[in-house]
Design an enzyme around this catalytic site. Structure first.
Site, short mmCIF file in Angstrom:
data_model
loop_
_atom_site.label_atom_id
_atom_site.label_comp_id
_atom_site.label_asym_id
_atom_site.label_seq_id
_atom_site.Cartn_x
_atom_site.Cartn_y
_atom_site.Cartn_z
N SER A 594 0.85 -1.19 0.00
CA SER A 594 0.00 0.00 0.00
C SER A 594 0.88 1.23 0.00
CB SER A 594 -0.95 0.06 1.21
OG SER A 594 -1.56 1.35 1.28
N TYR A 607 -3.33 1.50 10.52
CA TYR A 607 -3.09 0.97 9.18
C TYR A 607 -1.74 1.44 8.66
CZ TYR A 607 -3.98 -0.20 4.27
OH TYR A 607 -3.90 -0.71 3.00
#
Length: 747
Positions: A594, A607
């Protein structure tokens, strides 16, 4: 037209003229909508200008695509990963014919058959006269014969005693040997041919009427169009100076090579994508000269008063757009047909042109979009007459601004120039207004009559383990790899999702339901792979979750769960898998990280912590495992249209990631496949975002000051995304709040 001459009435059938890339797109689009058609090609096979044996083609042996492989392929038929970044003309020709075979387009084509003329009768039908004299009557006529056939020759005063030719007659570099050569014109073909002259002629020159912005074919090791297209969509006022500064940093002042300074700003003319010409100018293999003033015997006199004695003047001055068999039915202005969206005739019903456009993008995917619009409209005429009438009114009256805010240079070529993002946005609005489907990956798969060519880059019977396989990206990756001779091991905690995926892909696919946070289940998974496969060639860590909200409102259990799945599980699984990977001669450890592993996004600190940590761990493992023959790769996608992102959007997650429309999971899956083919340490579907994120993190103190300026754009993008989910039937408003529909919540 002589109405007394007999013709064969073909009923509702549609006529396509031309078997090049545009004609192939059109044939596939009509076939997908179940519309009957016939296609005429004057040459002996498909390929159009890319076939060097096609009479009149402007193709030459050294020609390559100026758009890159990964952005140039047709929808649902990407160019093979074995192709270079910029494929050559023979590869493109093979690709086009393989495309035609795969989608069964040969059956409706008549080769060695030219169209001499067309006429529209009193009923609005089209009578097509073939070179054999045969006449056939069709409901609609689609002109897909392209616009690079009639050479444009400038008129220059004086007499030249040497040889004058147009580039349409040029085929190979040996034609320049032993000659003093001048190339006139610096479009992309002119620049290519000038490089051939630089390497082969006794002396070589290039004459330029105006200055150009040279864009190198690669930026930071990435094809330039990939770098630009997959980065964030910046406003023009910011994008232009940033890119201009980057070019100046990489190239310096090009006037030192004798090139004129551009008389226009970046993006205001068609891009000149070439790296080799600057190389030859730097090494003196070719010299730049201004525009030609006149000829004197064997000398060419330039506007600055300089002159050169030459043997050959080759005009690379482009082509006059034409459509000889239907010229009377087009309205021409500045040598260009005036068509709605560069496709639809405003004056003559059911007359279409495909490929009659100029834009700052690769052509083939735009051809797909054009063909889809034509097919939808023709289908509506039979099935939804009200929508057909509505669109016909738009053809007559609509005049959208598709410049994207760019003031293009005043030239015939740019009189009909379209900015690709403005065009795509407008086509998207049209599709929604008229109820036409979007062109999403998989749309054309039902037409496949033969398997796609298998890239040779993956060995036979590779064993590939994918975690998170029942999720959005995991499913797409499994589908793409299932077309190859590999053994897939699909892992997810969603047993029902795995069962459905196996039923789709076939019984040979191995599935394993496991909770990746359970160390015992991880060990059992590796034992399963060992027993069933005996080795492991690639591990793809793809499972992840995200929870949004302030840290103070998160429970310790939810924090631990997010860290366990996103960070600990990939590390623990890699630890167990490494002994199996060592047995492979082509071992790869690939992790979907990501972009949040580089660039911190507000409202998701846990996250980001997991992804920062995961990226750091993989970068360290890359050093540790390289001596053992295991290549470690990180893929860093930004916002991707998966159930996970939809849940985040519904929960009011970070709006900044919606500044640009989310990419499709198929896009990320294709990158994962490429990384498996050609391992590299870090890559991103939108390469520009990766580089911008790295640059931004050089000055992290500025982020709190800069990011608020983009917040409003992100909020608009989030609203558009939620509206799009509603139109797709994936989300709905309930008591003033958004929620996912039950089917999507279950994913």
């Amino acid at each position: 037209m002589n109405d007394d001459l007999p013709y064969q009435d073909c009923g509702e059938r549609i006529c396509i003229v031309g078997g090049g890339p545009g004609g192939l797109c059109m044939a596939r689009a009509l076939k997908r909508r179940g519309l009957d058609y016939e296609q005429f090609e004057r040459h002996s096979d498909f390929g159009g200008v890319w076939d060097l044996d096609n009479p009149g083609t402007p193709m030459y042996e050294s020609a390559h695509f100026i758009s890159s492989r990964d952005l140039s392929g047709f929808l649902d038929y990407p160019m093979p990963a074995t192709f270079p970044d910029y494929p050559g003309n023979r590869q493109i020709l093979d690709y086009l014919r393989a495309f035609a075979r795969t989608f069964g387009l040969y059956a409706q084509a008549r080769f060695n058959t030219a169209v001499e003329r067309v006429d529209q009768d009193a009923d609005g039908r089209w009578i097509v006269t073939l070179d054999s004299g045969e006449r056939r009557r069709y409901r609609a006529l689609i002109c897909a014969t392209g616009c690079n056939w009639d050479p444009n020759l400038p008129e220059i005063p004086g007499h030249f005693s040497g040889e004058i030719r147009h580039a349409v007659s040029y085929r190979r570099a040996t034609e320049f040997q032993g000659k003093r050569v001048l190339i006139v014109g610096a479009g992309n073909s002119g620049a290519d041919i000038a490089c051939d002259a630089a390497a082969n002629a006794d002396r070589a020159f290039i004459s330029l009427r105006r200055g150009y912005h040279f864009i190198p074919k690669h930026l930071f090791g990435v094809p330039a169009d990939v770098f630009g297209e997959r980065g964030p969509r910046l406003p023009l006022w910011l994008e232009r100076p940033l890119f201009q500064g980057l070019l100046r940093l990489l190239q310096g002042d090009l006037t030192r090579f004798g090139l004129p300074r551009p008389d226009h700003r970046l993006f205001e003319s068609h891009p000149l994508l070439n790296s080799q010409l600057l190389h030859h100018l730097q090494h003196g293999n070719i010299q730049a000269r201004p525009d030609i003033a006149h000829f004197e015997g064997d000398q060419v006199v330039f506007r600055d008063g300089s002159r050169e004695s030459l043997d050959l003047v080759l005009y690379a001055t482009g082509y006059r757009w034409s459509c000889r068999y239907a010229a009377d039915y087009f309205t021409w202005q500045h040598g260009r047909p005036q068509l709605y969206l560069s496709i639809f005739s405003r004056e003559h019903r059911n007359l279409f042109g495909i490929g009659y456009l100029e834009t700052n993008s690769s052509a083939y995917k735009l051809f797909d979009q054009e063909a889809h619009l034509i097919a939808c409209h023709l289908a509506d005429q039979l099935q939804r007459p009200r929508q057909a009438r509505e669109f016909q009114a738009l053809i007559q009256q609509d005049d959208p601004d598709l410049s994207g805010g760019i003031r293009f240079v005043d030239s015939p070529r740019h009189a009909v120039y379209l900015e690709v993002h403005a065009l795509q946005n407008y086509l998207r609005q049209l599709r929604r207004r008229l109820g036409w489907s979007d062109l999403t990956p998989g749309y054309f798969d039902p037409l496949r009559q033969a398997p796609a060519p298998l890239p040779a880059s993956l060995p036979m019977s590779d064993v590939i383990l994918i975690t998170g396989a029942a999720g959005g990206i995991g499913q797409c990756l499994a589908r793409q790899l299932s077309r190859r001779p590999v053994q897939l091991v699909l892992v997810d905690r969603d047993a029902r999702g795995l069962a459905a995926l196996r039923a789709e892909l076939g019984e040979a696919t191995l599935t394993y339901a496991a909770d990746l946070c359970d160390e015992d289940q991880l060990a059992a998974l590796i034992d399963f792979v060992q027993q069933r496969c005996g080795r492991l060639d690639a591990l793809v860590n793809n499972a992840a979750i995200v929870r949004v909200g302030p840290l103070t409102e998160r429970s310790p259990a939810s924090i631990r769960q997010e860290l366990d799945i996103n960070l600990l599980a990939p590390l623990l699984l890699a630890r167990l898998a490494i002994p199996l990977l060592r047995r492979s001669t082509n071992a790869r450890l690939v992790t979907t990280v990501s972009l949040a592993g580089i660039f911190p996004t507000p409202e998701s600190p846990v996250y980001c912590a997991s992804k920062f940590g995961l990226r750091g761990a993989m970068l360290a493992l890359a050093q540790d495992l390289a001596p053992q023959g295991i290549r470690v790769c990180c893929v860093l996608p930004s916002a991707t249209d998966t159930p996970m992102l939809r849940r985040e959007a519904i929960a009011g997650g970070n709006a900044l990631q919606f500044m640009d429309p989310p990419q499709s999971p198929e896009t990320v899956a294709r990158l994962l496949v490429r990384v498996l083919d050609r391992p590299r340490l870090e890559s991103a579907p939108r390469a520009g975002e990766l580089w911008l994120s790295r640059l931004a993190m050089l000055v992290p103190d500025l982020l709190p000051r800069v990011l608020p300026f983009f917040q409003r754009r992100g909020e608009r993008g989030l609203r558009r995304y939620l509206s799009d989910l509603e139109q797709r039937g994936l989300a709905e408003r309930h008591e003033g709040a958004w929620r996912l529909r039950p089917d999507d919540r279950a994913e």
